[in-house]
Every structure is written in C-alpha cells, then in structure tokens.
Design an enzyme around this catalytic site. Structure first.
Site, PDB file in Angstrom:
ATOM      1  N   ASP A  83       1.193  -0.991   0.308  1.00 35.74           N
ATOM      2  CA  ASP A  83      -0.135   0.387  -0.187  1.00 35.74           C
ATOM      3  C   ASP A  83       0.986   1.276  -0.025  1.00 35.74           C
ATOM      4  O   ASP A  83       1.557   1.420   1.088  1.00 35.74           O
ATOM      5  CB  ASP A  83      -0.816  -0.141   1.321  1.00 35.74           C
ATOM      6  CG  ASP A  83      -1.560   1.360   1.426  1.00 35.74           C
ATOM      7  OD1 ASP A  83      -2.238   1.605   0.519  1.00 35.74           O
ATOM      8  OD2 ASP A  83      -1.917   2.063   2.226  1.00 35.74           O
ATOM      9  N   THR A  92      -3.425   5.284  -4.127  1.00 40.58           N
ATOM     10  CA  THR A  92      -2.397   6.320  -3.338  1.00 40.58           C
ATOM     11  C   THR A  92      -0.960   6.484  -4.234  1.00 40.58           C
ATOM     12  O   THR A  92       0.158   6.905  -3.826  1.00 40.58           O
ATOM     13  CB  THR A  92      -1.903   6.050  -1.691  1.00 40.58           C
ATOM     14  OG1 THR A  92      -2.116   4.184  -2.125  1.00 40.58           O
ATOM     15  CG2 THR A  92      -3.153   6.381  -0.864  1.00 40.58           C
ATOM     16  N   THR A  93      -0.258   4.376  -4.861  1.00 39.39           N
ATOM     17  CA  THR A  93       0.900   4.269  -5.059  1.00 39.39           C
ATOM     18  C   THR A  93       1.035   4.871  -7.123  1.00 39.39           C
ATOM     19  O   THR A  93       1.194   5.638  -6.979  1.00 39.39           O
ATOM     20  CB  THR A  93       0.764   3.100  -5.073  1.00 39.39           C
ATOM     21  OG1 THR A  93       1.049   1.999  -4.236  1.00 39.39           O
ATOM     22  CG2 THR A  93       2.827   2.705  -6.133  1.00 39.39           C
ATOM     23  N   ASP A 112      -8.689  -0.256   2.077  1.00 41.89           N
ATOM     24  CA  ASP A 112      -8.758   0.037   0.838  1.00 41.89           C
ATOM     25  C   ASP A 112     -10.290   0.087   0.090  1.00 41.89           C
ATOM     26  O   ASP A 112     -10.874   1.470  -0.627  1.00 41.89           O
ATOM     27  CB  ASP A 112      -8.083  -0.410  -0.412  1.00 41.89           C
ATOM     28  CG  ASP A 112      -6.728   0.408  -0.029  1.00 41.89           C
ATOM     29  OD1 ASP A 112      -6.727   1.950   1.014  1.00 41.89           O
ATOM     30  OD2 ASP A 112      -5.589   0.180  -0.231  1.00 41.89           O
TER      31      ASP A 112
END
Lengths: 536, 527
Positions: free
Chosen positions: B61, B94-95, B387
């Site tokens: 994550d 998020t990445t 998520d």
C-alpha cells in the site's frame, strides 16, 4: 580596529574586550550592509509577479513550506545578519499595514541599495544620497496621487473589486481558480464591511482549512465553522432554527475559587452530598432547557453524567469550543456569552437558521456548520486543497486578497499594476531631478533608475527581454503622460495596456511600498559603524 | 567586499538549477521507490520500524510505505503528503498518484534541460490535466439507475482494487464481502459501522462477513451465555466506586466504626445504582468502563449479562447497531431508549471467545472477521479491505465508473496528444510530455508483471486509435484485451483525484527555484 592612545602610549579602552569584536567602519560598513540587503532582495526578486517562482523552505523541525509570499519567505528564512533582519522587518510592516506587495517592497529596497552603492563609488556622501532619496520619494508619492484613478464600485456591482483581487491572486499558486477565490474574498469582505464608516474588521472573517478535496471545493460560509462535533455521538446532526446557549462555565459542580474542604464524616452527609450532586446536574440541564435553548455550546468539557442528561433531554451540545470561536459565534448569532447558569435568559440566546454536522472523506473528520445566523456579520472561508502546504499557501493568498479588497473599501484610489505605476513614477522623478541643484540630483536620478528595476524584474520573471521590454513600455508611456496605463505584459496576452488586462493595485499600497523602502534604505545608509561580537 | 553570511550557521541555500535538480531527484526517488508496487503483479515491501521491538510490516500500500519513511528531501515530502491525502479522501490509488507525479516531474526535467521555462511547463500541464479530465468525463459510465448492474459494477471495482493486494487469491470472496458490507451502509460513507476483527489462525478464505455485531470481549463468569430477545443497556458510567464530584470533598473519619459505616454506604450506593440499572428491565448491560467484582456479582445474581470495558468505539458502534442510547444516568428508566437484538451468544473463532449480537435493530452495521496465517498477513489484509471499502463507499455516492487496466490513461493520453498537436507555442511540448507521463503508468504495470511493456503499450496505443475502444492490459493473461469483457473497472472519483493531485503536486515542485533549509533545531542528547 581603530585604537586611540593617550600621551603615555596606553590605549584607551573604548569598547570593552574590543579585540573580541569585529568592527566595520566608514565606507566598508556601508558596503557590507548594502551587500547584505541586496542579497536578501536577490532571493525575493525571482518571486515577483504572476510568473514568479516559489521558494521551498525547510524549517528547523523539517517541516516544508512552499510559498512565494515575500513576508512568509523572509519570516521563515531564519536570517542571522542584522541588515537582513531589517529587510525582514520591512516586509513584515508592509504585510501588517497593507497586506500585499510584500515582495515588491523588498525588491524596491534592494534596487535602491544597489543604486546607492554606485553613488557611493562616485564619492557622494551617504547622507546626501539619503536626502536625495527622500526628495525623490516625495515626488514619486505625489505623482502617484496625481495619476491615481477613482475606482467605482458598490455592493451590487462588485465586479471591479473581483478584478483587483484577481490581480493579487494571479501571482500565487492558486491562480488556477483565481476567479472563484477572488469572488469568495470579495463577498466575504463585503459581508463584514461597514461601508458607511469605510471600515472592515478582518477579524470577522475566519479562514479555516482542511486537507482533502480540491481547491475548487473552497467555499464561503455565511456563518461559522467549528472544528468540533457533538459531544454525544447520538445527538442529532442537524438542528433547524437553533437557539444557542453560549456558555463559558463547565457542566460540572461549582469549583469555588477560595480553598475549602467538605468533610464527610457520617453516612448522612455522604448521602446528602450525593443527592446534591445529582440535583446540581439536573438543574443545570433544566436551566438550559427552560430558557428555550436547542443547542448548547460550551467552552469547557462535560462530565459523562451531564453529557448523558443533555442527550437524554434532547439538548445537543458541543464542548471544548475555543475562546475566539466562541466570540465569533456570539457575534454571528447575536447571542451573549454567559458565564454562569444563573444568568442564562432567553434574550441571551443566539439564533441560527441551521446548525449541521458534516463529515469529510473516508476519515472521521467532522465539522460543525452554523449558518443563517441572525447577524450575518461573521463569515468563514473554508479552504480545501490537495495537501497541507497547498492549504497554507491558499490561506496566505486569500489573506492578501482580503487585504486588497479592504484597502479598496477604505480608499477607492487605484493605480495600474504590472509596473505601470513604477514606470510613471520613474519618468516623473527623472524629470524632477533636473530642478534640484546640488549633489542630490544624482541621488534622485538613481532613485528613478531604481524604480525601473521592478518592471525589469517582472519582465525577467516572465521570460521577456527585460531591457527591450522596459524601453518599449517606457516610450509608450511617454506618449500618454497623464494616463499611465502601460505595463509589462506578464501573461503574454499581447497588449501592454493594463486597463485591458485589468491589472490594478491600490494607491495606498503602492505609496506605502515606496515610502517604506526609502525609509529602510535611508536607515541602512546612515550606518557607518558596525560592531558585532565575533565568533567566540 | 565579500557578502557576510545572511543565514545562520547550519542553514543552507540552494538556488536555481541546483534547487530544481534537488527537488526533482528527491521526488523521483520516492516515486521509484513505490513504483514496483504498482499494479496486480506489484511487489511488496518490508518495513522495519526503528522503534522498540523493530516491528515488521509487509505491505504494498503506497500510503503505508510512504508514511513510514523518514525523508529529508523537502520535495519528496510533498509527494508523501499527496499520497496521504489520497488515502484520506478516496482510500485507493495512493501508489498511482505518487508514480504519476514522479513521471510528470521526470518529463519536466527533460523539458527544463532543453531550456523551456518551468512556468511554460506548468501552463502546459494545466491545460493537459483539464483536457484529460474532460476526456474521462466523456467516457464514464453511470449505472446508478440499474441496481443490478450497479452492484455488478461495484463487484468489479472491488475485485480490481483487491487484485493488486494480498487478497488477490480470494478476491471474489472478499469483493463479495466488501460489496455486501457497503450495501448495508445504505449510502452513508461512515465506515465506522463496519467492524473489522482480526483473528490469527485459519486461512484467508475462512474470513467471513457477519450480519450482526461482534464484540471482542468475554462474558462474565456465572452469567448466562446465551440470551434471546435481549434488551441491552449501553452505558458509560463508573461501576467501581462513584467518586464524589463536588470539588474539595473528602472523607474524614475518626473511628473504625465510621469507616465501616461509610463503606457500607458506598456499597449501598453501588447496589442502588445496580438496582436502578436493573429497573430498566434489561437482560444485558454493556459498560465502557470497568465493572468491579461487587456489581458484577449483583448482575450475575439478577441473571443479567454484564460486559465490562468495551472500548469507546465498541460502545458507539453497539449503540448505533442496537439503537440504544449511551446512558450515564439511570434515574428515569422509562425514557431511556434500550437497544434490542434477537440473540446474544458466545461464539468461538479459532481459540478466542467472542460475543456475538445477531438480529440487531439497525441493519447498518456488520462485522468482518478476518482470518489468516499471521499478524502481518492480517494487517495487510485489513489495509487492502479498507482500501476496497473506501473506494466502494465513494463509488456509492459518485456512481461513475471507468474501465481499468491502463484504459483511462490511454484514453487521456490520446486526447492530450491531440490537444498538443492543436496548441501553438512552447506549451505543446509540455502537453506532449504530460501524455507521455500518463502512458508511463500502464508501462509500469506491465513492467511489474514481467511483460514486454514496450510491445504491449504500442499495441494498446494502436487499439486506442479506434474510437470507442475498450482495450487495456490484462496482466493475468499478459496481453491486450477488452476490459469490459474481463470486468476490470475502476471508480471515476479515484482516477480523477489521482490526476488532479498529481498535477498539483508536480506543479508545486516545478515552481520552486530556491530551497532554503533552516538550521535544524538542536536537540539535547538523550544519551
């Protein structure tokens, strides 16, 4: 180190431990000071104008600030040099007084210092330079007054105000949505402005920021936003037509200031005390209920029992609200802050059309909106943005825009931006120089040249040819002497006419810039001896 | 005359090109760090904390990785920040946001070296971002009206999100769970009412969604283990000794008998309180604070199930699901709202006993029990599920969806490319660069899966030349395929947030032409 000897050859001790101090005298001192001042101005020079670059500042604790607001950069730069500190003060005073043009004032001062250095090399005495600057600044300020234009707007037609705020915002990172932010700023100022007295109390505008969402989600709330939630998770999240009791006393048994002891030595006393306590809580809640409050806002905390009683009696409450917010709520809702339960009456309750709790994003962040207040004199600008730095920067930008709008309400005169005012002043000062006999003439000319450096920096930052652009604009300006509206075309629109580009600045802001910069430069020029502790 | 130093001793200043270099390099380093975790075949990272115990986290994550890094480069901090915000706001991507921002800066660096002013690049990027967003808006699908289709959309989104996580083995199982949980929320985004309980043991497949509410507590000794048609009083009150709250009160006695009397009174008081609580006609009492032995005994005598020390969230949630109010005073039994549920029983998960409330009044809440081999697996599973839940809850509100597998990037890149061709001036270079940065994302996904990225992306680009094409990279089969057929969907809101925040961050870093680092605050040596 200068030493003085008496007739026996012993040195006078003028400064204590003088060999441990470094001392600069005369022309060396002035040169060193000028160099330091210039160094500070050089840092800011590239941040000037709509195409100015940002600075990234890493604070002592590793926190990062990205900004191009002159005052903020200087404040956080953590300078050590005395003269550099003077420059920091300079931009801060512009910030306090006007709120905008903090970069410009430093660039201006830097340019004046640079010119002064040249005059010093010519052998002109620093005091004469200072006096020349003084005269020139007077000429410039008067000329600004003359070329300034009245700026017409009223409550119904605030478009011109929006335009001006947009000029201010266009130099910031938020210029992507400058239109909406400018509108927000103007509406906020108009909401709290007293147009009769021409006064705006900016304290009534609260700027709140919350990370998340887009810049476009930034909104103006006619009311108050409190970063708190209801004290009990099961209290209603929305109250219409709220009657608000604003309390500064805790929902707790009284704590007399005088020291006292209640001794329990018998079972009966224990029992009575217990009853008393329960009754006390009950009375407090009942009191609030009796006067007709439908929402309690308290500066202090509640006991669990009180909390449940409030919930039970269907009286929503908010606890731990800060003093400043409490005051704003009181102003907005027309309520009175009540320090004791006994003094709670129906008249002292504040009124608001709608109080609601709103949650954001996936985190548990909640905020309380108090809207449609009885007295809508307090507003909140709620900023959303991608990250903390963005929000901080937006806050600063909005603050600048608010200041500009306020200044315009105070004084309706404007001058044209984009360096137009500076160029006009430069021409006027240059023309005036010939009238002064004496050495000051040179200093006055130098002042005129220094004024040119602001449009020059603007052109440079916008990627234009500085000298070429400046001379072209100057010659255009000369043709229309009395209406100087030609400036640097920073945004590459294709015209140098600042009226068309809607680039204004306030007259007082500009005047203040010139006066402040001159003052500081005079001060620096008058220093001829720097005594400082050297490294121990 | 040399310029005296303006700054304090340890402060440093970097200007112009060097400053820009420093921030580019920092930002790209961070982007490269998380790059290999992108996509369904992304790799994990092991993070070892410097704290006591050197606890280990295994995750892919982006936000979690970046959060635990100690970074000194200011530009890199900006990127860490945006990934944190992305996590807070939409929960996923998020990445991607960091990788995209990194790619934008990499492209910008090339432009800067070819002497294009950063302001021009920013202007170009802005136009491109606007255009890309419009391109997405044109192609979104919205199935809000059709409940069945909407549900299948959600399923697909959940599966797409989960397939890049540790749960990918059982993604269908978990996607089903997540979608069920979200539907119970009925449109609210308050994820608090979904409780995730982690119990080591068993395998991930044994995880299940429970419609009731599970409290990780034990039932007191000697109290009933099973209650049907429970009436529950949820309370937050001290059940040890009630302190006298009046300020300055203290007990002062002069003989042993008095002590005994007071003690008796205290006991009496507690008994009173218990009686009052019992007067509510309850058969289950849950308190946030401790329940001492004495009152517990009293409850046991009355045949009431007493649960002590349920934490704050547990209490709130229990109040929410059972519909009871959280009480602290007990004088008016008739007006206190009690919570109801059909059945309370003790259940065993693995080796632990838990209390299970089923048939609760409010259907919103539910519990997800995660099982797995180790704590690391469970932690990662929780993050992944979180998520997925975040994305789903956002999608319920904004029901627009897009195809996945690099499809949105290619759609955007195509439009942006066209814009570049139409734009006159130096800006067009920046716009072109933007489209290259967008393409870098499918490239990275393919690279991470060990596929021939150049070949695949070229194929994809050719496919996308046709209007209305649904082609994307299918990492599992390692070829270009129709994303709609394979059921790879993504939420529009996530993509939009990625696009906008990445552009914003890149812009912010590009605008910097000077870095001033203050002297670090001196800390006292604690050695």
């Amino acid at each position: 180190m200068a030493l003085a000897f008496d007739e026996f050859g012993r040195p006078f001790i003028i400064l204590r431990e003088q060999d441990q101090k470094t001392r600069l005298r005369g022309i060396d001192a002035q040169k060193a000071n000028i160099a330091a001042g210039k160094a500070v101005a050089r840092i800011l020079r590239s941040s000037l104008g709509p195409k100015g670059m940002d600075k990234m500042l890493q604070g002592p604790d590793g926190d990062v600030t990205i900004t191009n607001d002159g005052a903020t950069i200087l404040e956080q730069m953590d300078v050590d040099n005395q003269i550099a500190k003077l420059m920091v003060e300079l931009s801060r005073s512009q910030d306090y007084e006007i709120g905008d043009g903090t970069t410009g004032v430093v660039v201006m001062a830097g340019a004046l210092l640079e010119q002064a250095e040249r005059q010093l090399d010519r052998g002109i005495h620093p005091i004469r330079i200072a006096e020349g600057y003084e005269m020139a600044s007077r000429v410039a300020v008067e000329h600004l007054e003359r070329i300034s234009q009245k700026f017409e707007f009223d409550i119904s037609n605030y478009e011109p105000l929006v335009q001006t705020c947009m000029t201010t915002l266009s130099s910031k990172i938020v210029n992507r949505c400058k239109r909406s932010l400018a509108e927000i700023a103007v509406k906020a100022v108009l909401a709290v402005a007293d147009l009769e007295r021409k006064d705006v109390n900016l304290d009534l505008i609260k700027i709140e920021g919350k990370v998340g969402g887009n810049l476009e989600d930034t909104e103006l709330i006619y009311g108050i936003l409190v970063d708190k939630d209801m004290s009990h998770p099961q209290m209603p999240k929305q109250i219409e037509d709220a009657h608000i009791a604003i309390l500064t006393c805790p929902f707790e048994p009284p704590k007399p200031k005088t020291k006292h002891k209640v001794d329990i030595d018998t079972v009966e006393k224990f029992e009575t005390l217990r009853k008393q306590e329960q009754q006390y809580f009950d009375e407090m809640v009942q009191k609030c209920k009796d006067v007709g409050a439908t929402l309690v806002i308290c500066q202090w905390g509640f006991d669990d029992e009180a909390n449940h009683l409030l919930m039970h009696r269907n009286l929503p409450a908010v606890r731990w609200v800060g003093g400043v917010e409490l005051e704003l709520i009181a102003i907005a809702t027309g309520g009175r802050i009540v320090p004791r339960f006994q003094e709670l009456t129906a008249e002292k309750l504040g009124k608001a059309g709608m109080v609601r709790e709103k949650s954001f994003g996936t985190t548990k962040e909640r905020m309380l909106y108090i809207e449609h207040c009885a007295n809508s004199k307090a507003v909140t600008i709620f900023i959303r943005g991608g990250n903390k730095m963005m929000i901080e920067e937006t806050k600063r930008s909005i603050h600048d825009a608010l200041c500009v709008a306020r200044n315009l309400i105070r004084n309706k005169s404007i001058v044209y931006g984009g360096g137009a005012a500076e160029i006009a002043c430069s021409l006027a000062v240059d023309a005036a120089a010939d009238k002064y006999p004496g050495v000051e003439q040179y200093a006055i000319r130098a002042f005129a040249e220094a004024l040119d450096s602001v449009p020059m920096a603007l052109a440079e930052n916008s990627g234009l040819q500085p000298i070429e652009t400046l001379s072209a604009v100057k010659s255009q300006q000369l043709k229309v002497r009395e209406y100087p509206f030609y400036g640097i075309d920073c945004n590459d629109v294709g015209t140098n006419d600042m009226r068309e580009q809607n680039v204004f600045e306030t007259l007082i802001g500009k005047q203040q810039q010139i006066l402040l910069a001159t003052q500081v430069v005079k001060m620096i020029l008058k220093i001829d001896d720097v005594i400082s502790n050297s490294e121990y | 005359m040399p310029i005296d130093k303006i700054f304090k001793d340890d402060a440093s200043e970097e200007k112009g090109e060097r400053a820009r270099m420093a921030s580019f390099i920092g930002a790209m380093a961070v982007a490269d760090l998380v790059k290999s975790t992108l996509g369904p075949k992304g790799m994990d990272k092991i993070l070892q904390s410097t704290g006591r115990g050197h606890s280990v986290t295994v995750t892919n994550d982006g936000a979690t990785i970046l959060k635990s890094l100690h970074i000194d480069n200011p530009a890199a901090k900006v990127l860490v920040d945006i990934s944190k915000v992305q996590d807070d706001e939409v929960g996923d991507g998020t990445t991607s946001v960091v990788v995209l921002a990194g790619e934008l800066l990499r492209e910008a660096e090339k432009l800067v070296t070819s002497k294009i002013h950063p302001m021009t690049i920013i202007a170009g990027y802005r136009m491109a971002a606007e255009c890309a967003r419009d391109a997405l808006l044109k192609r979104v699908m919205d199935n809000k009206e059709n409940a069945e289709k909407f549900r299948s959309d959600l399923m697909k989104i959940a599966m797409t999100t989960l397939c890049s996580k540790i749960l990918s083995q059982d993604k269908e199982h978990f996607a089903e769970m997540a979608v069920d949980a979200i539907f119970r929320l009925k449109g609210s985004t308050n994820l608090e009412s979904i409780q995730i309980i982690k119990k080591p043991g068993g395998s991930l497949r044994d995880s299940f969604l429970d419609e009731g509410f599970i409290l990780d507590k034990k039932i007191g000794i000697g109290q009933p283990k099973r209650i049907e048609n429970a009436k529950i009083l949820v309370a937050n009150t001290a059940m040890d000794t009630d302190k006298v709250k009046i300020y300055g009160a203290r007990v002062r006695v002069d003989s042993m008998t008095k002590v005994a009397e007071i003690e008796g009174a205290e006991k009496e008081k507690m008994k009173d309180k218990v009686n009052k609580i019992l007067a509510h006609g309850i058969n289950c009492f849950v308190n946030r604070q401790l329940i001492y032995n004495f009152p517990e005994e009293l409850f046991a005598d009355a045949g009431v199930l007493a649960i002590e020390h349920a934490d704050f969230e547990g209490i709130e949630r229990l109040g929410l699901v059972t519909g009871g109010e959280i009480a602290s005073t007990f004088d008016n039994p008739e007006s206190v709202k009690l919570g109801h549920c059909k059945l309370i029983e003790e259940i065993m998960i693995g080796e632990d006993k838990l209390i299970h409330f089923s048939g609760v009044a409010m259907g919103q809440a539910c519990s997800i029990v995660l099982r797995g081999a180790s704590h690391h697996v469970l932690d990662e599973a929780e993050r992944s599920l979180h998520d997925a839940l975040c994305v789903l809850s956002q999608t319920v509100n904004d029901s627009r969806v897009l195809l996945g597998g690099g499809w949105p990037e290619m759609v955007m890149a195509k439009e942006v490319d066209e814009l570049a061709r139409k734009t006159a001036g130096k800006k067009s270079h920046a716009i072109e660069a933007f489209s290259r940065a967008l393409v870098a994302i499918p490239t990275t996904i393919a690279d991470n899966a060990g596929l021939d990225s150049a070949e695949l992306v070229a194929q994809l680009r050719a496919e996308h030349h046709n209007e209305g094409c649904n082609a994307g990279i299918d990492v599992i089969s390692g070829a270009v395929g129709d994303m709609e057929e394979r059921g790879i969907y993504e939420a529009f809101k996530v993509k939009q947030a990625v696009l906008l925040s990445a552009t914003e961050a890149a812009e912010m870093i590009l605008r910097v032409d000077e870095i001033i680092t203050c002297a670090p605050r001196r800390r006292e040596d604690r050695m």
